[in-house]
Structures are given as structure tokens and as C-alpha cells.
Write a protein that holds these residues in place. Structure first.
Motif, mmCIF file in Angstrom:
data_model
loop_
_atom_site.group_PDB
_atom_site.id
_atom_site.type_symbol
_atom_site.label_atom_id
_atom_site.label_comp_id
_atom_site.label_asym_id
_atom_site.label_seq_id
_atom_site.Cartn_x
_atom_site.Cartn_y
_atom_site.Cartn_z
ATOM 1 N N LEU A 160 47.877 11.411 19.857
ATOM 2 C CA LEU A 160 47.207 11.802 21.097
ATOM 3 C C LEU A 160 47.677 10.889 22.215
ATOM 4 O O LEU A 160 47.610 9.662 22.100
ATOM 5 C CB LEU A 160 45.690 11.686 20.932
ATOM 6 C CG LEU A 160 44.833 12.094 22.136
ATOM 7 C CD1 LEU A 160 44.972 13.588 22.407
ATOM 8 C CD2 LEU A 160 43.373 11.742 21.902
ATOM 9 N N ASP A 161 48.160 11.484 23.299
ATOM 10 C CA ASP A 161 48.675 10.694 24.422
ATOM 11 C C ASP A 161 47.646 9.651 24.848
ATOM 12 O O ASP A 161 46.456 9.962 25.019
ATOM 13 C CB ASP A 161 49.007 11.590 25.612
ATOM 14 C CG ASP A 161 50.174 12.534 25.326
ATOM 15 O OD1 ASP A 161 50.859 12.330 24.307
ATOM 16 O OD2 ASP A 161 50.377 13.480 26.112
ATOM 17 N N GLU A 162 48.107 8.434 25.055
ATOM 18 C CA GLU A 162 47.206 7.316 25.372
ATOM 19 C C GLU A 162 46.304 7.583 26.577
ATOM 20 O O GLU A 162 45.103 7.269 26.529
ATOM 21 C CB GLU A 162 48.027 6.037 25.553
ATOM 22 C CG GLU A 162 47.221 4.801 25.830
ATOM 23 C CD GLU A 162 47.089 4.507 27.321
ATOM 24 O OE1 GLU A 162 46.099 3.879 27.715
ATOM 25 O OE2 GLU A 162 47.991 4.941 28.069
ATOM 26 N N PRO A 163 46.806 8.177 27.680
ATOM 27 C CA PRO A 163 45.886 8.441 28.797
ATOM 28 C C PRO A 163 44.720 9.352 28.400
ATOM 29 O O PRO A 163 43.602 9.179 28.884
ATOM 30 C CB PRO A 163 46.791 9.115 29.846
ATOM 31 C CG PRO A 163 48.163 8.606 29.536
ATOM 32 C CD PRO A 163 48.206 8.511 28.041
ATOM 33 N N LEU A 164 44.985 10.322 27.515
ATOM 34 C CA LEU A 164 43.914 11.216 27.069
ATOM 35 C C LEU A 164 42.925 10.497 26.159
ATOM 36 O O LEU A 164 41.745 10.845 26.097
ATOM 37 C CB LEU A 164 44.516 12.418 26.318
ATOM 38 C CG LEU A 164 45.388 13.375 27.114
ATOM 39 C CD1 LEU A 164 45.949 14.456 26.210
ATOM 40 C CD2 LEU A 164 44.597 14.012 28.255
ATOM 41 N N ALA A 165 43.399 9.486 25.450
ATOM 42 C CA ALA A 165 42.557 8.771 24.491
ATOM 43 C C ALA A 165 41.649 7.735 25.144
ATOM 44 O O ALA A 165 40.721 7.229 24.492
ATOM 45 C CB ALA A 165 43.443 8.086 23.450
ATOM 46 N N GLN A 166 41.877 7.414 26.397
ATOM 47 C CA GLN A 166 41.154 6.314 27.043
ATOM 48 C C GLN A 166 39.632 6.452 26.999
ATOM 49 O O GLN A 166 38.940 5.464 26.733
ATOM 50 C CB GLN A 166 41.629 6.148 28.485
ATOM 51 C CG GLN A 166 43.022 5.542 28.579
ATOM 52 C CD GLN A 166 43.503 5.404 30.006
ATOM 53 O OE1 GLN A 166 42.766 5.677 30.959
ATOM 54 N NE2 GLN A 166 44.752 4.983 30.176
ATOM 55 N N PRO A 167 39.054 7.652 27.226
ATOM 56 C CA PRO A 167 37.577 7.737 27.155
ATOM 57 C C PRO A 167 37.030 7.379 25.774
ATOM 58 O O PRO A 167 35.959 6.760 25.677
ATOM 59 C CB PRO A 167 37.293 9.206 27.498
ATOM 60 C CG PRO A 167 38.476 9.641 28.304
ATOM 61 C CD PRO A 167 39.644 8.915 27.711
ATOM 62 N N MET A 168 37.753 7.753 24.710
ATOM 63 C CA MET A 168 37.295 7.424 23.364
ATOM 64 C C MET A 168 37.392 5.922 23.115
ATOM 65 O O MET A 168 36.472 5.314 22.546
ATOM 66 C CB MET A 168 38.118 8.188 22.329
ATOM 67 C CG MET A 168 37.596 8.055 20.904
ATOM 68 S SD MET A 168 35.973 8.835 20.654
ATOM 69 C CE MET A 168 36.454 10.571 20.663
ATOM 70 N N ILE A 169 38.475 5.321 23.551
ATOM 71 C CA ILE A 169 38.643 3.868 23.387
ATOM 72 C C ILE A 169 37.564 3.136 24.176
ATOM 73 O O ILE A 169 36.949 2.184 23.687
ATOM 74 C CB ILE A 169 40.047 3.437 23.837
ATOM 75 C CG1 ILE A 169 41.118 4.082 22.943
ATOM 76 C CG2 ILE A 169 40.188 1.911 23.800
ATOM 77 C CD1 ILE A 169 42.537 3.911 23.462
ATOM 78 N N ARG A 170 37.311 3.595 25.398
ATOM 79 C CA ARG A 170 36.292 2.965 26.239
ATOM 80 C C ARG A 170 34.909 3.071 25.599
ATOM 81 O O ARG A 170 34.155 2.095 25.555
ATOM 82 C CB ARG A 170 36.299 3.632 27.620
ATOM 83 C CG ARG A 170 35.355 2.991 28.627
ATOM 84 C CD ARG A 170 35.629 3.500 30.028
ATOM 85 N NE ARG A 170 35.519 4.942 30.143
ATOM 86 C CZ ARG A 170 36.538 5.753 30.393
ATOM 87 N NH1 ARG A 170 37.751 5.264 30.547
ATOM 88 N NH2 ARG A 170 36.364 7.066 30.483
ATOM 89 N N GLY A 171 34.582 4.255 25.054
ATOM 90 C CA GLY A 171 33.295 4.436 24.397
ATOM 91 C C GLY A 171 33.152 3.551 23.175
ATOM 92 O O GLY A 171 32.091 2.955 22.944
ATOM 93 N N PHE A 172 34.233 3.435 22.402
ATOM 94 C CA PHE A 172 34.203 2.580 21.211
ATOM 95 C C PHE A 172 33.974 1.123 21.601
ATOM 96 O O PHE A 172 33.183 0.415 20.974
ATOM 97 C CB PHE A 172 35.515 2.726 20.433
ATOM 98 C CG PHE A 172 35.669 1.732 19.313
ATOM 99 C CD1 PHE A 172 34.981 1.894 18.126
ATOM 100 C CD2 PHE A 172 36.502 0.631 19.454
ATOM 101 C CE1 PHE A 172 35.111 0.972 17.094
ATOM 102 C CE2 PHE A 172 36.640 -0.299 18.433
ATOM 103 C CZ PHE A 172 35.942 -0.131 17.243
#
Length: 355
Positions: free
Chosen positions: A42-54
Motif C-alpha cells: 500500500l502506497d505510503e501516503p495512503l497508509a499514513q492515517p493508519m500509521i497515525r491512528g496506531f
């Protein structure tokens, strides 16, 4: 000179491939915080909300996110494990067959989590590989091209439309090149299992001068601007994103049946910090994580706890048996059999050419 020698060594190292990397420091500010390593398609920019939530839920953890192709994820985990090295703590990939092969071949470890027992049976392989998204294959169409008639809503209607309008829309139909697109091949293989007359669809597309692409965006871009009138078996999550930004893009979930694929998450057997990998997987499966998936990543959530738009719950309530999820099971590895794969691709090319 030392840095130059290191770079040359990397280029000369067999099997080495660059991966896009991003580092997210721990929110606690601790420079010595443990680091979760993620390999993901998954492209890193798209993954940012999940990383931020984690990280909001785990402020003591830093995240190293490595964005790479699905084949690279598989190859790297196998290579590092076989060499006795540590590998990613969590792997997330849309290559369902390769993820299941990692699990089946002993490259993934069991993760017994709070949501494991509640997870849909088709989406959980022995608490080792979990389907975390619910993404249908859809027809996409150029809305202004269908002012005078509705777009096809089934494969039979798709064939009928192409036979009636084939000359008028010649060269304006798009689908995946199954030789170059893993998801395209998966959808085609499932079509062959689900629909006895699938080769009439392929033949009709061949006669209409279908154009083949390895990416969803290449097809959707051409539907959006009217160069294409129809796209067949396009990944619904990407189609929905394009439709939200381009009002001329329409979406149809085929009513005869709709194949649903998933991105699979697992904790590798040789993970450096498997407890961190499990913590990330647990967040992915939680109500909070799956809500972020549906609302912010715009990828349909699979969790039975999450309702509302862009979720498996809502789609299944509306469409029921029309939806055909691809089960997370060793059956997926059939698609990795090189003889069967070559035979399907050869027949595909033959049917397209002879039209």
C-alpha cells in the motif's frame, strides 16, 4: 569512499531491490523507542492515517514503513528468513496467493488476537493470515457515453453491449493485462471458476479491440476523460476513489456475481519484534483501525464490528450472495502453479487474438 563502496555493494548484492522507506518517530519523543518494521504494497501516503491512528494508540512505538511491490515483499521475507536474518514485523500485501504461500510454507507465525474468533471464516487462515479489506471487482463506465441506455450490469449484458456497439466503441474498452497484473490474473482465474461462459466475455472484448494495462489508474484515467467507455473487472477501491474525484466515472457491481479480493496481513516467522507486529495487526483488526480503513483510506473494511458505508457489512446486507469473496486458504496457491498459469494466459491471449 566508504559510502560509495557501500552503495556499490548494494547494487552488486544478488536480489537487492530498493524500497521506498518512511520513518515515523514515536509520539512520546523517546529516541530509543522500539521500532515496528512494516513491509507493505500500500502506497505510503495512503497508509499514513493508519500509521497515525496506531501511534496515537501506541505513542511508545516508532514505525519504519517500507513500500514495495507485492513480489518484492514475498521475495524479501523468504530471502531474509532463509539467510537466518530478521525480517519485517508485519507484512501487508494485495497478492493474496503469495501471502498465503508465506503462511503455508512456514514463513508466518500464528497470531491469536481478540478479534480472531469473530473474524469471518473465509478471511482467516489458521489465525496466521488475515484478510483485512473487502474490495470488489467492478465494471466502470463513462457516464456521458450512457445517456441513452444504462451501462451493462452483468457479464451477459456486457457481451450484448459489445456485440451491438462493438464497431462504435472499438478500442475504447479496457481491462487488466493478466500477464503483468497480479490482481488482474486473480480476477480472471476466479471468473473462470464462477462463470462457465467467461470466454465469451473475453472474446467479445477482443473483438471490440480491448486495451490491456497493468494498473487500475491507467484504465480509470481513460474512462474519466472519455477515451474509454467501459472498464472490466477493475478493483473497486481504486474505482471509488476516482469516481469521488471525477464525476464522469460510474461504477457497477455486476449483478450476476461480484468477485471480492482482500489485502492480507501477517506477522512473519522471522520478525525482529513479533509482539509489535501483532500489536499492529490487532490495531488493523480493531473497530478503530477498520473504521480508519473505511473512512480515511477509502478501502472497504471487512470487520463484522464495523457498519456504515464502505464496509463488508453494508455490502453484504445490500447484495448478499451476489458477492463472492476470495477465501484466504491454500486454494489460492493454485494460481502460483506455473503450468496452470501459463495455460490460462496462453488461452487468454489466443481468444483475444483470434477475435
Amino acid at each position: 569512499m566508504r559510502r560509495l563502496a557501500f552503495i556499490l555493494l548494494l547494487f552488486l548484492c544478488p536480489g537487492f531491490a530498493w524500497a521506498d522507506q518512511a520513518f515515523y518517530a514515536a509520539r512520546s519523543g523517546n529516541p530509543d523507542a522500539p521500532v515496528l518494521v512494516v513491509y507493505s504494497s500500500l502506497d505510503e501516503p495512503l497508509a499514513q492515517p493508519m500509521i497515525r491512528g496506531f501511534q496515537e494508540a501506541n505513542p511508545d512505538v516508532a514505525v519504519k514503513y517500507e513500500d514495495m511491490l507485492t513480489g518484492e515483499i514475498y521475495d524479501r521475507i523468504v530471502r531474509e528468513t532463509d539467510a537466518g536474518q530478521r525480517t519485517a514485523d508485519f507484512a501487508f500485501s494485495s497478492a493474496m496467493d503469495l501471502q498465503v504461500k508465506l503462511s503455508n510454507d512456514g514463513y508466518a507465525q500464528r497470531s491469536d488476537l481478540p478479534m480472531s474468533a469473530q473474524w469471518p471464516k473465509w478471511a482467516n487462515w489458521r489465525n496466521t493470515a488475515y484478510a483485512l479489506t473487502f474490495e470488489p471487482a467492478v465494471f466502470v463506465y463513462h457516464k456521458p457515453s450512457f445517456i441513452n441506455e444504462p451501462p451493462p450490469s452483468s457479464r451477459a449484458e456486457f457481451v450484448d453491449y459489445l456485440r451491438r456497439q462493438g464497431n462504435a466503441v472499438h478500442g475504447r474498452i479496457g481491462t487488466y493485462d493478466i500477464e503483468r497484473s497480479g490482481v488482474g490474473f486473480l480476477f480472471m482465474a476466479r471468473d473462470q471458476e464462477q462463470f462457465g461462459d467467461i470466454w465469451s466475455v473475453i472474446g467479445a472484448m477482443g473483438a471490440a479491440g480491448v486495451k490491456l494495462y497493468s494498473t487500475s489508474s491507467a484504465i480509470l484515467e481513460r474512462v474519466a476523460d472519455g477515451r474509454f467507455v467501459l472498464g472490466y473487472n477493475i478493483l473497486g477501491s481504486y474505482a471509488a476513489d476516482w469516481a469521488a474525484r471525477h464525476p464522469d466515472v460510474g461504477i457497477v457491481l455486476p449483478k450476476d456475481y461480484t468477485v471480492v479480493m482482500s489485502r492480507i496481513g501477517l506477522v512473519p516467522q522471522a520478525a525482529a519484534s513479533p509482539e509489535l507486529g501483532r500489536r499492529y495487526l490487532e490495531f488493523f483488526m480493531s473497530k478503530e483501525g477498520q473504521t480508519i480503513m473505511a473512512r480515511e483510506l477509502q478501502i472497504p473494511a471487512v470487520s463484522p464490528e464495523v457498519a456504515g458505508e464502505n464496509t463488508a457489512n453494508t455490502m453484504q446486507e445490500l447484495l448478499g450472495a451476489q458477492l463472492r469473496p476470495v477465501p484466504v486458504s491454500p486454494g489460492l496457491m493454485v494460481y502460483l502453479d506455473q503450468v496452470k498459469r501459463a495455460r490460462l494466459i496462453e488461452h487468454w491471449n489466443q481468444v483475444l487474438r483470434t477475435q
